[in-house]
Design an enzyme around this catalytic site. Sequence first.
Site: not given
Length: 309
Positions: A133, A197
């Site tokens: 993350c 991401t």
Amino acid sequence: MDLSVVLAGPRHSLRLKNPVMTASGTFGYGAEFAPYGDLASLGGIVVKGLSLLPREGNPCPRIAETTGGMLNAVGLQNDGVEAFCKRKLPQLPWRELPVVANLYATSPEEFGDLAARLDEEEGVAALEVNVSCPNVKEGGILFGQDPDLAAAVTRAVRDKAPHKPVIVKLSPNVTDITRMAQAVEAAGADMISCINTLSGMAVDVASRRPRLANVIGGLSGPAVKPVALRCVWQIARAVSIPVIGIGGIVSAEDVLEFILVGAHAVQIGTGNFLRPDCAFAVVSELPAACARLGVSSLEELRGSLRLKD
């Protein structure tokens, strides 16, 4: 057309009625999207990241629109695993489709404790382990950039959750993502999901300030799809466990592209922000998209990318 998929891992399998799942952090706890479509029509729901204790997340602003996508630095705000199990999970149609819990922790031991708690829950079909993350300052990204750390987290979850399939979600912010994939496969992962991401930032020239309070956030949306396709293609050739593709998927054709490069299933993320019925629409459009391309089965298409004439 039969769109069902079996993600057959070495220890556990996951059966989906179709290959379209939702991505963690983009679909809430799931019930929030019930007004926009039949939750049970989806292949699976991955709920927002869960931690042992509630998290407030990062300060605002936490989301910024970018060209072809968005940056987020929400910081894994959630109510904690106990609140999820007692109040959120009962609202989901978990008997009709797999509900996958996404796990976030700051050490292998903490990941293990979280996995042990969720291993008890009948309504949780699988665990997705967030080793990467980029928008949390406590070092979560480090797990996703070091094969040994990622393997340690995977083993901790595997050991403490012997009854659940373990999916490890990988970061593209690495030099060689295949090394990461092979490391977590060897450590006991049943499946791999990718990509998380890309690390990015945006600035406001007028105020000379970053557009996110966290400065750095995770870039997602159609802008990252070429990177995601590349990663899925490389990983599918490097491991023997199923791969779930994530990154910029907003149409049935996007789904088929990921299956073509080797994915067994996909997750729709930022598309849910573009239009809250996106995942439901993609499921309904998938049979016609297959027909247009002359695809009679997903298995026929999977991994059939032609590199030479």
